[in-house]
Design a protein around this motif. Structure first.
Motif, PDB file in Angstrom:
ATOM      1  N   LYS A 208      32.464  45.342  44.531  1.00 47.66           N
ATOM      2  CA  LYS A 208      31.015  45.175  44.546  1.00 47.66           C
ATOM      3  C   LYS A 208      30.578  44.095  43.564  1.00 47.66           C
ATOM      4  O   LYS A 208      29.758  43.234  43.891  1.00 47.66           O
ATOM      5  N   LEU A 209      31.135  44.130  42.362  1.00 43.05           N
ATOM      6  CA  LEU A 209      30.750  43.148  41.349  1.00 43.05           C
ATOM      7  C   LEU A 209      31.099  41.738  41.804  1.00 43.05           C
ATOM      8  O   LEU A 209      30.273  40.817  41.702  1.00 43.05           O
ATOM      9  N   GLY A 214      29.260  36.613  43.997  1.00 40.36           N
ATOM     10  CA  GLY A 214      29.791  35.516  44.813  1.00 40.36           C
ATOM     11  C   GLY A 214      31.111  34.986  44.304  1.00 40.36           C
ATOM     12  O   GLY A 214      31.461  33.824  44.575  1.00 40.36           O
ATOM     13  N   TRP A 215      31.848  35.807  43.589  1.00 39.60           N
ATOM     14  CA  TRP A 215      33.144  35.398  43.050  1.00 39.60           C
ATOM     15  C   TRP A 215      34.271  35.843  43.970  1.00 39.60           C
ATOM     16  O   TRP A 215      34.189  36.877  44.635  1.00 39.60           O
ATOM     17  N   THR A 216      35.343  35.084  44.000  1.00 36.77           N
ATOM     18  CA  THR A 216      36.521  35.396  44.807  1.00 36.77           C
ATOM     19  C   THR A 216      37.713  35.643  43.895  1.00 36.77           C
ATOM     20  O   THR A 216      37.930  34.891  42.935  1.00 36.77           O
ATOM     21  N   TYR A 217      38.481  36.666  44.192  1.00 33.59           N
ATOM     22  CA  TYR A 217      39.681  36.950  43.393  1.00 33.59           C
ATOM     23  C   TYR A 217      40.608  35.737  43.426  1.00 33.59           C
ATOM     24  O   TYR A 217      40.939  35.225  44.507  1.00 33.59           O
ATOM     25  N   ASN A 316      34.280  49.898  33.833  1.00 36.09           N
ATOM     26  CA  ASN A 316      33.467  50.595  34.842  1.00 36.09           C
ATOM     27  C   ASN A 316      31.973  50.332  34.665  1.00 36.09           C
ATOM     28  O   ASN A 316      31.203  50.365  35.631  1.00 36.09           O
ATOM     29  N   LYS A 317      31.568  50.096  33.435  1.00 37.34           N
ATOM     30  CA  LYS A 317      30.147  49.838  33.153  1.00 37.34           C
ATOM     31  C   LYS A 317      29.776  48.376  33.378  1.00 37.34           C
ATOM     32  O   LYS A 317      28.633  47.978  33.119  1.00 37.34           O
ATOM     33  N   GLY A 342      33.751  50.281  44.279  1.00 39.50           N
ATOM     34  CA  GLY A 342      34.690  49.562  45.142  1.00 39.50           C
ATOM     35  C   GLY A 342      35.939  49.139  44.390  1.00 39.50           C
ATOM     36  O   GLY A 342      36.300  47.957  44.393  1.00 39.50           O
ATOM     37  N   MET A 343      36.607  50.094  43.764  1.00 42.58           N
ATOM     38  CA  MET A 343      37.784  49.765  42.962  1.00 42.58           C
ATOM     39  C   MET A 343      38.856  49.103  43.813  1.00 42.58           C
ATOM     40  O   MET A 343      39.145  49.526  44.925  1.00 42.58           O
ATOM     41  N   ALA A 344      39.441  48.026  43.275  1.00 39.88           N
ATOM     42  CA  ALA A 344      40.455  47.280  44.015  1.00 39.88           C
ATOM     43  C   ALA A 344      41.461  46.668  43.055  1.00 39.88           C
ATOM     44  O   ALA A 344      41.201  46.531  41.856  1.00 39.88           O
ATOM     45  N   VAL A 345      42.606  46.300  43.588  1.00 43.51           N
ATOM     46  CA  VAL A 345      43.658  45.681  42.792  1.00 43.51           C
ATOM     47  C   VAL A 345      44.141  44.423  43.488  1.00 43.51           C
ATOM     48  O   VAL A 345      44.213  44.366  44.723  1.00 43.51           O
TER      49      VAL A 345
END
Length: 492
Positions: A208-209, A214-217, A316-317, A342-345
């Protein structure tokens, strides 16, 4: 999380030659059936030395009851069982649930202890010859399994592997679990540690963040540095980490070295070979990357004083975008994770001239369970593990702790939580390109205290990359020369 001299073929991560390489490729292809698995990495601070034992004596206590089709390990009816379970990010309810089935089947009392201080509480008991029967030996204060194995304190679990599985008596337990579980849990020629789960390590973030901003991993180390600059301008810290336990950073740092430099050179590091750090260009590239992150102040201010829980809470905050961790983090951080987080790795980043391709991932067995050979009921301890390796309890584990076990196909058809679903995605995308490391398993005092201290200084901007490399090599050389430390060796 440790292991005996001449131990070889330690898990996936290196394409060997001939039959060795074929076996490994077959092993990883079979990994696809697993889907994914997760759990905390075995604790990483060195435990106090274990006393007692009989030197290299491998003699174990014989099971005490008659064997039958339904009781293949010969558990004595009514024989009490004592379980010590690490109560960390995964909690211990899943173990209590399996213990309830043991109690119902054998009409026996089960004494359960959930703790985060396995080593301090059990070291004197092993020394005194009265250890509990089964132990989840995880957490920062874990027992030294290398010493326990060398002393003959660990039950040979071959009987468990060859016992019929709970779900299909026509299948042995060994045929229902991920094959790297056996490789990882073998000391010398003896399988005496059952790694109940399989952890996905990497850089964790909020979908979500990233989407909102508008950032991409990033794909590469250089892209990560560029993105960190944008993140900092937005008033957010790019990274945080468990500064009080800087070995958490090694989950990424070590694996990143292996990806860029290749497993052959990382195996030299695992094997404590001379100049393994100083002659590896990938070490220089990766450590200088972390030096740059520190110099540009891309870590959340005060991270060096945070515990793993505090750093996860700050993340998380929304105080930081990225955190290095293992797939147990979803369950451990659940109390402070927003519902829409929306936790992701993400997988490891590309560097310069990488030996392993984009999408390479560190993924390996974890959460070590041991049975005390000198406990009152080793047969019962193995039977509890057989119960835990059933489909029923593998699914219960996944539901309760958002992680998977080493039992293949156990979660087929289940709906996965966001973090676990993401971990499953990167796991499947990695294909054969999985990394498994041993340095932290075999020499936790070295990696977590000595090298960890150096990493803490590096991330605080107090140590240059060149000095980190030189001092890390020196610490490894000390261990290599120390005859009091049992050495291990892997070839693949």
């Amino acid at each position: 999380m440790g292991s005996s001299s001449a131990r070889t073929n330690e898990g996936p991560g290196h394409e060997g030659t001939g039959d060795e390489g074929l076996r490994r490729r077959d092993l990883i292809r079979r990994s696809a059936a697993l889907g994914l698995v997760a759990v905390p990495a075995m604790g990483l601070l060195s435990a106090c030395a274990t006393g007692g034992g009989g030197g290299n004596d491998k003699e174990t206590k014989a099971p005490g009851g008659p064997k039958s089709e339904k009781n293949p390990l010969g558990v004595a009816k009514g024989a009490p069982l004592e379980a010590f379970i690490f109560k960390g990010g995964l909690g211990d309810q899943y173990a209590k649930d399996a213990e309830a089935d043991y109690k119902a089947t054998y009409g026996a009392d089960v004494k359960h202890t959930g703790t985060q201080q396995v080593g301090p509480k059990l070291t004197p008991r092993f020394a005194g010859g009265n250890p509990p029967d089964v132990i989840d030996n995880s957490g920062a204060d874990h027992l030294d399994m290398n010493k326990l194995s060398t002393q003959g304190q660990l039950q040979d679990l071959a009987a468990l592997l060859d016992a019929p599985s709970m779900d299909d008596p026509a299948k042995k337990v060994r045929d229902t679990i991920h094959p790297s579980t056996v490789e990882k849990g073998t000391h010398g020629d003896t399988f005496d540690v059952l790694y109940y789960a399989f952890t996905i390590y990497g850089t964790w973030y909020s979908r979500k963040l990233l989407a909102d901003k508008g950032w991409t991993y990033p794909r590469t180390l250089s892209e990560m540095v560029t993105l960190c600059g944008e993140i900092k301008k937005a008033g957010i810290a790019p990274w945080t980490y468990a500064g009080k336990f800087p070995y958490y950073v090694h989950f990424n740092l070590f694996a990143q070295i292996a990806k860029i430099g290749g497993m052959e050179k990382w195996i030299a590091i695992d094997n404590l070979e001379p100049n393994a750090w100083t002659s590896n260009d990938a070490v220089k590239e990766v450590v200088e990357h972390y030096e740059e992150l520190a110099a540009k102040k891309y870590f959340l201010e005060g991270s060096q004083g945070l515990t793993h829980i505090q750093s996860q809470t700050a993340w998380n905050k929304g105080k930081a975008v990225f955190i290095p961790n293992g797939s147990w983090v979803e369950n451990e951080a659940a109390p402070t994770t927003p519902a829409d987080f929306g936790m992701a790795v993400g997988a490891l980043f590309d560097g310069t001239g990488d030996k392993m391709p984009h999408g390479t991932l560190r993924a390996e067995p974890s959460e070590p369970y041991i049975v005390a050979s000198k406990g009152r009921n080793p047969a019962g301890g193995m039977e509890l593990l057989r119960i835990m390796l059933s489909r029923k309890h593998a699914q219960n584990f996944a539901k309760k702790v958002k992680s998977l076990t080493c039992v293949m196909d156990a979660t087929e058809g289940m709906t996965l939580s966001p973090g676990l679903a993401s971990a499953s995605e990167v796991f499947k995308a990695a294909g054969d390109n999985l990394i498994s490391l041993q340095l932290q398993e075999w020499y936790p005092a070295l990696t977590d205290e000595k090298i960890g201290g150096l990493t803490g200084q590096l991330l605080a901007g107090e140590l240059k990359a060149a000095d980190w490399i030189r001092k890390t090599q020196a610490e490894c050389d000390k261990v290599a020369r120390d005859d009091s430390v049992t050495k291990f060796k892997r070839t693949a």
